[in-house]
Write a protein that holds these residues in place. Structure first.
Motif, mmCIF file in Angstrom:
data_model
loop_
_atom_site.group_PDB
_atom_site.id
_atom_site.type_symbol
_atom_site.label_atom_id
_atom_site.label_comp_id
_atom_site.label_asym_id
_atom_site.label_seq_id
_atom_site.Cartn_x
_atom_site.Cartn_y
_atom_site.Cartn_z
ATOM 1 N N GLU A 153 52.324 42.809 29.859
ATOM 2 C CA GLU A 153 50.933 43.087 29.505
ATOM 3 C C GLU A 153 50.179 43.720 30.677
ATOM 4 O OE1 GLU A 153 49.464 40.373 25.899
ATOM 5 O OE2 GLU A 153 49.562 39.272 27.782
ATOM 6 N N ALA A 158 47.278 48.098 41.647
ATOM 7 C CA ALA A 158 46.045 48.903 41.638
ATOM 8 C C ALA A 158 45.802 49.283 43.094
ATOM 9 C CB ALA A 158 44.911 48.104 41.030
ATOM 10 N N ALA A 174 37.726 34.495 44.350
ATOM 11 C CA ALA A 174 37.504 35.920 44.033
ATOM 12 C C ALA A 174 36.028 36.153 43.714
ATOM 13 C CB ALA A 174 38.372 36.324 42.852
ATOM 14 N N ASP A 182 42.959 43.290 57.994
ATOM 15 C CA ASP A 182 41.835 42.595 58.624
ATOM 16 C C ASP A 182 41.201 43.328 59.797
ATOM 17 O OD1 ASP A 182 41.672 39.908 57.249
ATOM 18 O OD2 ASP A 182 43.794 39.963 57.763
ATOM 19 N N GLY A 200 39.630 44.868 38.573
ATOM 20 C CA GLY A 200 40.764 44.373 37.783
ATOM 21 C C GLY A 200 41.759 43.617 38.647
ATOM 22 N N LYS A 211 55.572 44.366 38.815
ATOM 23 C CA LYS A 211 54.139 44.084 38.863
ATOM 24 C C LYS A 211 53.308 45.360 38.896
ATOM 25 C CE LYS A 211 53.685 39.468 40.531
ATOM 26 N NZ LYS A 211 52.917 38.589 41.378
ATOM 27 N N VAL A 212 52.134 45.243 38.309
ATOM 28 C CA VAL A 212 51.155 46.321 38.364
ATOM 29 C C VAL A 212 50.610 46.409 39.790
ATOM 30 C CG1 VAL A 212 48.894 47.074 37.514
ATOM 31 C CG2 VAL A 212 50.483 45.881 35.980
ATOM 32 N N ASN A 222 44.454 38.874 40.146
ATOM 33 C CA ASN A 222 45.017 38.102 41.259
ATOM 34 C C ASN A 222 44.604 36.631 41.179
ATOM 35 O OD1 ASN A 222 46.504 38.264 43.858
ATOM 36 N ND2 ASN A 222 44.557 37.468 44.651
ATOM 37 N N GLN A 247 51.276 40.253 49.502
ATOM 38 C CA GLN A 247 52.144 39.266 48.849
ATOM 39 C C GLN A 247 53.598 39.732 48.820
ATOM 40 O OE1 GLN A 247 50.078 38.976 45.120
ATOM 41 N NE2 GLN A 247 48.345 37.892 46.040
ATOM 42 N N ASN A 292 41.079 42.074 41.457
ATOM 43 C CA ASN A 292 40.416 40.838 41.863
ATOM 44 C C ASN A 292 40.557 39.787 40.762
ATOM 45 O OD1 ASN A 292 37.142 39.667 42.617
ATOM 46 N ND2 ASN A 292 38.793 39.685 44.086
ATOM 47 N N LEU A 329 46.112 44.794 31.913
ATOM 48 C CA LEU A 329 44.658 44.785 31.706
ATOM 49 C C LEU A 329 44.204 46.238 31.699
ATOM 50 C CD1 LEU A 329 41.880 43.261 31.634
ATOM 51 C CD2 LEU A 329 41.918 43.399 34.133
HETATM 52 C C1 LIG Z 1 41.004 42.064 54.632
HETATM 53 C C2 LIG Z 1 40.815 41.618 53.213
HETATM 54 C C3 LIG Z 1 39.599 41.058 52.844
HETATM 55 C C4 LIG Z 1 39.401 40.621 51.523
HETATM 56 N N1 LIG Z 1 38.192 40.091 51.201
HETATM 57 C C5 LIG Z 1 37.961 39.663 49.935
HETATM 58 C C6 LIG Z 1 36.694 39.097 49.583
HETATM 59 O O1 LIG Z 1 35.765 39.040 50.386
HETATM 60 N N2 LIG Z 1 36.519 38.670 48.309
HETATM 61 C C7 LIG Z 1 37.526 38.750 47.375
HETATM 62 O O2 LIG Z 1 37.291 38.343 46.228
HETATM 63 N N3 LIG Z 1 38.739 39.279 47.684
HETATM 64 C C8 LIG Z 1 38.979 39.716 48.945
HETATM 65 N N4 LIG Z 1 40.209 40.253 49.275
HETATM 66 C C9 LIG Z 1 41.295 40.260 48.295
HETATM 67 C C10 LIG Z 1 41.498 41.580 47.517
HETATM 68 O O3 LIG Z 1 41.029 42.681 48.242
HETATM 69 C C11 LIG Z 1 40.785 41.545 46.163
HETATM 70 O O4 LIG Z 1 41.278 40.493 45.384
HETATM 71 C C12 LIG Z 1 40.925 42.886 45.405
HETATM 72 O O5 LIG Z 1 39.917 42.978 44.429
HETATM 73 C C13 LIG Z 1 42.275 43.083 44.755
HETATM 74 O O6 LIG Z 1 42.263 44.333 44.091
HETATM 75 P P1 LIG Z 1 43.493 45.365 44.214
HETATM 76 O O7 LIG Z 1 43.151 46.513 43.320
HETATM 77 O O8 LIG Z 1 43.796 45.677 45.613
HETATM 78 O O9 LIG Z 1 44.656 44.478 43.559
HETATM 79 P P2 LIG Z 1 46.244 44.592 43.697
HETATM 80 O O10 LIG Z 1 46.670 44.052 45.004
HETATM 81 O O11 LIG Z 1 46.690 45.962 43.322
HETATM 82 O O12 LIG Z 1 46.649 43.593 42.520
HETATM 83 C C14 LIG Z 1 46.386 42.200 42.614
HETATM 84 C C15 LIG Z 1 47.165 41.467 41.504
HETATM 85 O O13 LIG Z 1 46.666 41.816 40.227
HETATM 86 C C16 LIG Z 1 47.664 42.446 39.430
HETATM 87 N N5 LIG Z 1 46.986 43.523 38.726
HETATM 88 C C17 LIG Z 1 46.124 44.437 39.287
HETATM 89 N N6 LIG Z 1 45.612 45.241 38.320
HETATM 90 C C18 LIG Z 1 46.166 44.844 37.154
HETATM 91 C C19 LIG Z 1 46.025 45.279 35.795
HETATM 92 N N7 LIG Z 1 45.203 46.278 35.468
HETATM 93 N N8 LIG Z 1 46.744 44.643 34.828
HETATM 94 C C20 LIG Z 1 47.582 43.616 35.151
HETATM 95 N N9 LIG Z 1 47.739 43.148 36.419
HETATM 96 C C21 LIG Z 1 47.048 43.761 37.405
HETATM 97 C C22 LIG Z 1 48.738 42.880 40.400
HETATM 98 O O14 LIG Z 1 50.015 42.907 39.777
HETATM 99 C C23 LIG Z 1 48.654 41.809 41.476
HETATM 100 O O15 LIG Z 1 49.355 40.667 41.076
HETATM 101 C C24 LIG Z 1 40.442 40.725 50.572
HETATM 102 C C25 LIG Z 1 41.662 41.323 50.946
HETATM 103 C C26 LIG Z 1 41.848 41.767 52.245
HETATM 104 C C27 LIG Z 1 43.147 42.402 52.613
#
Ligand SMILES: Cc1cc2nc3c(=O)[nH]c(=O)nc-3n(C[C@H](O)[C@H](O)[C@H](O)COP(=O)(O)OP(=O)(O)OC[C@H]3O[C@@H](n4cnc5c(N)ncnc54)[C@H](O)[C@@H]3O)c2cc1C
Ligand code: FES
Ligand code: FES
Lengths: 289, 159
Positions: free
Chosen positions: A163, A30, A121, B46, A111, A27-28, A116, A38, A113, A165
């Motif tokens: 793939e 970010a 989201a 959190d 990306g 898995k990717v 996932n 997870q 968000n 993004l």
């Molecule tokens: C305390 C806490 C509070 C949160 N509050 C919110 C909130 O208020 N609102 C909300 O919407 N979310 C919330 N989230 C969830 C999370 O933070 C968001 O969804 C965030 O935008 C995920 O981004 P990331 O870069 O950390 O993703 P990652 O954890 O790195 O990736 C998420 C998923 O996407 C895939 N992925 C990521 N980038 C790519 C890419 N370029 N190409 C293909 N696959 C990719 C990964 O493989 C994984 O499956 C919260 C999380 C926590 C821990």
């Protein structure tokens, strides 16, 4: 799925080949704010993580001809600090600003968000309302998917194994266009949307709405584009009747579930209220442009 | 599982360590490097007890892999004071009795330091929003916010 291997590609091609040529679940990563949590869930699958944060184009955002080319893995903290982006897409920036805490924003990406694919989201409705396109690179080459078609179900998106993004692109908005995103949460910060609505509107010189896009979140398995709500706004000056019709269309399009955070009835009502309010804010911003 | 060799900088000092790919930066700091000032409250992003800076971004170290520290600059609570001399923020937390059990305190001090670097003159509302990811089960937050705003004023005076 404990992480058993960590890989750092230097470019997109290397990332795609790491994601394709693999026996293990790969898995990717970010920001990891979803993925790392997870990866700790009980399951026997070992996980290979491909960290794309060392690829410059994944981390950069540029305004091109008045539109946005967004590296999908740029942190929300960096994204929301960009005044040039906020001037064009204030609603998308406020959606990113709502994700988690300062600490979560230090890592999380738009990306991530989107990929996932949580029903709640925050940035997905704002991407849909702005007509964002998702550029996907795979072993067979590049393809482009509209934001409203990207998420296919709870936690599921349209991408196949291999793939990536690579870019989120939004065309330059027409003159006097702006957007807004609102969500309802029981607290004032640090909570997951019970309902959300993003609206983009374009006004002409006398304030009549000539184009609109409305998207709602957290009230169905995926964020929804609501063409009927947009139709209710177009051709009006966003008077009371038009706003009420847009709210009713959003309520009608919603298919929420009841859980401990909100009942079906509550979510259906609130998503209409949020749609109306977001339309008013977007229109005020469009007038100021 | 082969351990990975990581070269990093923590509070300005070069540090090398070996870690498993699944270990978090929080695990590494506490268990391998004995930097136990950074606390674990929830391990899920959190509570903010594990707040550190990575390349100048404020993050939860429980949601960073240890291997990601390679080539990065990490800042922890251990780097906040000047040897035996407490940082103004730490002094103000003591003066205002802004802690009881103290589990949230290192995270709050690290986050406050970052807040005041970005915004030396925050309003109470700005400070409360910025620190919303730092939970405290003991104090009720008021004393914390008073300490933060007092520290901001003192630091502005000194600057
Ligand atoms: C305390 C806490 C509070 C949160 N509050 C919110 C909130 O208020 N609102 C909300 O919407 N979310 C919330 N989230 C969830 C999370 O933070 C968001 O969804 C965030 O935008 C995920 O981004 P990331 O870069 O950390 O993703 P990652 O954890 O790195 O990736 C998420 C998923 O996407 C895939 N992925 C990521 N980038 C790519 C890419 N370029 N190409 C293909 N696959 C990719 C990964 O493989 C994984 O499956 C919260 C999380 C926590 C821990
Ligand atoms: S231990 Fe990291 S946020 Fe709670
Ligand atoms: S002092 Fe105990 S958690 Fe804050």
């Amino acid at each position: 799925m404990p992480v058993v291997e960590y890989k750092v590609p230097e470019n997109i091609d290397a990332a795609v080949s790491m994601l394709s040529n693999t026996q293990l679940s790969t898995k990717v990563m970010a920001g990891g704010t979803d993925l790392i949590i997870q990866s700790r869930a009980q399951s026997s699958d070992p996980l290979v993580v491909v960290d794309v944060k060392h690829i410059d184009s994944m981390m950069a955002a540029v305004i091109v001809d008045g539109g946005l080319n967004l590296g999908p893995s740029m942190s929300c903290a960096q994204f929301t600090a960009r005044h040039d982006i906020k001037a064009i897409y204030p609603g998308l920036v406020e959606a990113a600003y709502l994700i988690g805490s300062t600490q979560v924003q230090g890592r999380s990406s738009i990306g991530g968000n989107l990929c996932n694919a949580s029903p709640a989201a925050d940035t997905i409705p704002a991407l849909i309302a702005n007509g964002a396109e998702c550029v996907i690179q795979g072993p067979q080459g590049e393809r482009i998917v509209a934001a409203e078609d990207f998420v296919t179900g709870v936690g599921q998106n349209c991408m196949a194994q291999g793939e990536l993004l690579t870019r989120i692109q939004i065309a330059a908005p027409q003159a006097n266009t702006s957007d807004a995103y609102l969500r309802f949460i029981p607290r004032t910060e640090m909570d997951i949307a019970v309902a959300g609505a993003a609206v983009s509107v374009t006004l002409d010189a006398d304030g009549t709405c000539t184009a609109a896009r409305v998207s709602i979140g957290a009230v169905a398995t995926t964020a929804l584009l609501v063409p009927d709500a947009a139709k209710a706004l177009i051709g009006t000056k966003l008077d009371e009747a038009a706003l009420a019709a847009a709210a009713a269309a959003a309520t009608a399009a919603s298919k929420p579930i009841s859980d401990r955070r909100g009942t079906v009835e509550f979510r259906r009502h609130v998503v209409g209220v949020l749609t109306r309010r977001a339309a008013v804010i977007a229109a005020e911003r469009a007038k100021e442009k | 599982m082969a351990k990975i060799h990581v070269n990093t900088s923590i509070n300005g000092e070069v540090v090398e360590f070996l870690c498993e790919p699944h270990e978090t930066l929080l695990d590494v700091l506490r268990n391998d490097l004995q930097l136990t000032g950074t606390k674990e409250g929830c391990a899920s992003g959190d509570c903010g007890a594990c707040s550190v800076t990575v390349n100048d971004a404020l993050v939860c170290s429980c949601l960073v892999l240890g291997v990601e520290a390679d080539g990065a600059e990490i800042g922890t609570i251990e780097g906040v004071s000047n040897k035996d001399q407490l940082h103004v923020i730490q002094q103000k937390f003591l003066e205002h009795a802004a802690l009881q059990c103290g589990i949230c305190t290192p995270g709050l001090v690290v986050s406050t330091k970052k807040l005041l670097e970005e915004n030396p003159n925050p309003t109470e509302e700005e400070a409360r929003y910025y620190l919303a990811g730092n939970l405290c089960r003991c104090t009720g937050y008021d004393k914390i916010i008073r300490a933060v705003l007092d520290a901001a004023e003192t630091m502005r005076g000194a600057a």
